[in-house]
Every structure is written in structure tokens, then in C-alpha cells.
Design a protein around this motif. Structure first.
Motif, PDB file in Angstrom:
ATOM      1  N   ARG A  21      52.885  28.424 -49.210  1.00 33.17           N
ATOM      2  CA  ARG A  21      51.501  28.098 -48.906  1.00 33.17           C
ATOM      3  C   ARG A  21      51.036  26.845 -49.646  1.00 33.17           C
ATOM      4  NH1 ARG A  21      49.149  30.976 -44.880  1.00 33.17           N
ATOM      5  NH2 ARG A  21      47.154  30.629 -45.922  1.00 33.17           N
ATOM      6  N   TRP A  33      45.757  36.021 -46.686  1.00 32.22           N
ATOM      7  CA  TRP A  33      45.946  34.593 -46.439  1.00 32.22           C
ATOM      8  C   TRP A  33      45.119  34.134 -45.240  1.00 32.22           C
ATOM      9  CZ3 TRP A  33      51.988  34.523 -47.097  1.00 32.22           C
ATOM     10  CH2 TRP A  33      52.295  34.394 -48.459  1.00 32.22           C
ATOM     11  N   ASP A  34      45.092  34.935 -44.193  1.00 27.79           N
ATOM     12  CA  ASP A  34      44.331  34.573 -42.994  1.00 27.79           C
ATOM     13  C   ASP A  34      42.829  34.627 -43.247  1.00 27.79           C
ATOM     14  OD1 ASP A  34      46.705  34.312 -41.509  1.00 27.79           O
ATOM     15  OD2 ASP A  34      46.730  36.459 -41.079  1.00 27.79           O
ATOM     16  N   LYS A  83      56.475  30.069 -43.473  1.00 33.08           N
ATOM     17  CA  LYS A  83      55.096  30.567 -43.509  1.00 33.08           C
ATOM     18  C   LYS A  83      54.761  31.310 -44.799  1.00 33.08           C
ATOM     19  CE  LYS A  83      55.861  34.929 -40.996  1.00 33.08           C
ATOM     20  NZ  LYS A  83      55.455  35.705 -39.811  1.00 33.08           N
ATOM     21  N   LYS A 101      40.951  24.146 -47.903  1.00 31.67           N
ATOM     22  CA  LYS A 101      41.843  24.690 -46.874  1.00 31.67           C
ATOM     23  C   LYS A 101      43.094  25.269 -47.523  1.00 31.67           C
ATOM     24  CE  LYS A 101      41.888  20.676 -44.802  1.00 31.67           C
ATOM     25  NZ  LYS A 101      42.216  19.577 -43.854  1.00 31.67           N
ATOM     26  N   THR A 102      43.544  26.399 -47.010  1.00 31.62           N
ATOM     27  CA  THR A 102      44.839  26.953 -47.403  1.00 31.62           C
ATOM     28  C   THR A 102      45.627  27.200 -46.126  1.00 31.62           C
ATOM     29  OG1 THR A 102      44.027  29.241 -47.380  1.00 31.62           O
ATOM     30  CG2 THR A 102      43.886  28.058 -49.472  1.00 31.62           C
ATOM     31  N   TYR A 103      46.915  26.914 -46.170  1.00 29.53           N
ATOM     32  CA  TYR A 103      47.703  27.040 -44.946  1.00 29.53           C
ATOM     33  C   TYR A 103      49.189  27.169 -45.276  1.00 29.53           C
ATOM     34  CZ  TYR A 103      48.010  22.020 -45.935  1.00 29.53           C
ATOM     35  OH  TYR A 103      48.181  20.807 -46.555  1.00 29.53           O
ATOM     36  N   LYS A 129      55.002  24.257 -42.715  1.00 27.08           N
ATOM     37  CA  LYS A 129      55.580  24.271 -41.367  1.00 27.08           C
ATOM     38  C   LYS A 129      56.981  24.866 -41.342  1.00 27.08           C
ATOM     39  CE  LYS A 129      52.932  20.327 -39.631  1.00 27.08           C
ATOM     40  NZ  LYS A 129      52.996  18.930 -39.129  1.00 27.08           N
TER      41      LYS A 129
END
Length: 216
Positions: free
Chosen positions: A167, A7-8, A164, A156-158, A161
Motif C-alpha cells: 500500500r 483499506w477500502d 494489492k 489518498k491511500t491505495y 499496481k
């Protein structure tokens, strides 16, 4: 909980990880770049500590790896994790393409819900209910998707809030929940080609292919 390095940085081809647990051929790691089948996306292929991985299984928030043979390493040791990069990168391109194609399917035909999806190394597919064949609409949808892709938009993937492990995938004005691996820019996808398949009365399947080999 397994730290999911994919993911990072989904572009990592190998990493070192500590073995948390071994049970026969089953292995758990403290961190990993090795994606396990989830959300329709195929698992990565590769090896852990030089032993080929037969299957990667997501169990809750953990990932368990089934090796092809019992490993020579032990719990507590550090091992190298390697993935088949060509397979991973093709899946990244196809998964991002699938979100874009779905957006234009929804925009053109009002497809708001999928009844199935899959992303493999060969192709992606989207299954949905529709009262007629969508074949006559595909040329226009393909054209719009390729025009969007050619603009070189950032992807973008994140993490959410509040959680975690939840996604999001976002590109321009398109946003979907997704825990898969993706390219960083639409130009990495290349041109897409769409093909229609009938999977039953009132049900349609659109298969997505990406053209050309893009090296990263």
C-alpha cells in the motif's frame, strides 16, 4: 486471504463477516474492519460476534484474532465485527500526522531513515539517528507541519499496481509506502504538538500528539 475492508473504507465502525475457521479461541474471518498490529500501528480494539478480541495478529496475508473466551458461534456462520471507533480515529489522525512530521524532519534535518516508529491511541513516535539534540529544531518543524495540515489537503491511500497487499500513502508531494489506516483530509488531524526524547547517544525520538477532539 482475509479481505481487508479497513483499506477500502477506514471509517467503517462495524461489518458482517463469515467465520472461516475456529481453533479454541482463535478465529479467522473472510473479511474484516479490525486492523492487526503492523508497521508500528497498534491493533484495533473491539469484538467479534459479541466476544471481546484479546489480540489481533497478522500472519502473512491473513489476520488471526485471539478472543478472550471461546466463542458460541461456529465456522461458516456470519458474525458482527465491531471496533472501538474513538481509538481507531485517533490512530488514523496520528498516523497521518506522523508521515507529515517525518517529511518535515527529513526536509529540515536530512532524516532519511527511521530506526523505529509506533502509533498508538495516545501518541505517535519517530526514532532516528542524529548527532545532536533536535529540540532546538522542533518549533520550526512543528510550525511547518501545522501550516501544511491547515491547508486541508486530500490524503489518498491505495494499492500498488503490482501487489494489492503493498500500500501507498500520498498527500500533495509526499508519498510513503504504508498499509495503515488514515484520515482523508489533513484538516481532520488537527494541530500537532512535538516533544523530543533522548533514547541513547546519537539517537533521537520525536513524539507526536494531536490536540482537540474531532468527531467523525
Amino acid at each position: 486471504m482475509t479481505e481487508k475492508l479497513f483499506w477500502d473504507n477506514p471509517y467503517l465502525k462495524e461489518c458482517e463477516a463469515r467465520v472461516i475457521e475456529i481453533k479454541d479461541k482463535e478465529v479467522k474471518l473472510d473479511r474484516t474492519i479490525f486492523y492487526a498490529f503492523s508497521g508500528g500501528q497498534a491493533s484495533d480494539s473491539g469484538s467479534i460476534g459479541g466476544v471481546k478480541v484479546k489480540e489481533a495478529i497478522k500472519k502473512g496475508r491473513e489476520i488471526v484474532y485471539i478472543l478472550e473466551e471461546e466463542p458460541g458461534f461456529k465456522a461458516g456462520e456470519t458474525v458482527k465485527v465491531s471496533i472501538d471507533w474513538n481509538k481507531r480515529y485517533k490512530i488514523m489522525r496520528l498516523h497521518s500526522a506522523a508521515h507529515i512530521v517525518y517529511y518535515f524532519l527529513n526536509k529540515e534535518l536530512g532524516i532519511e531513515r527511521l530506526i523505529g516508529s509506533n502509533i498508538s491511541q495516545e501518541k505517535a513516535r519517530l526514532d532516528f539517528e542524529y548527532p545532536e539534540s533536535v529540540k532546538k529544531y522542533l518549533e520550526k518543524i512543528e510550525e511547518k507541519a501545522n501550516e501544511f495540515i491547515s491547508q486541508g489537503y486530500e490524503i489518498k491511500t491505495y494499492a500498488d499496481k503490482s501487489d494489492k497487499e503493498r500500500r501507498w500513502w500520498e498527500c500533495e508531494n509526499i508519498k510513503y509506502p504504508c498499509g495503515g489506516t488514515h484520515v482523508k483530509n489533513t484538516k481532520e488531524i488537527g494541530r500537532v504538538k512535538l516533544k523530543r526524547k533522548n533514547i541513547g547517544k546519537g539517537k533521537e525520538r520525536v513524539e507526536i500528539f494531536v490536540e482537540g477532539e474531532i468527531k467523525k
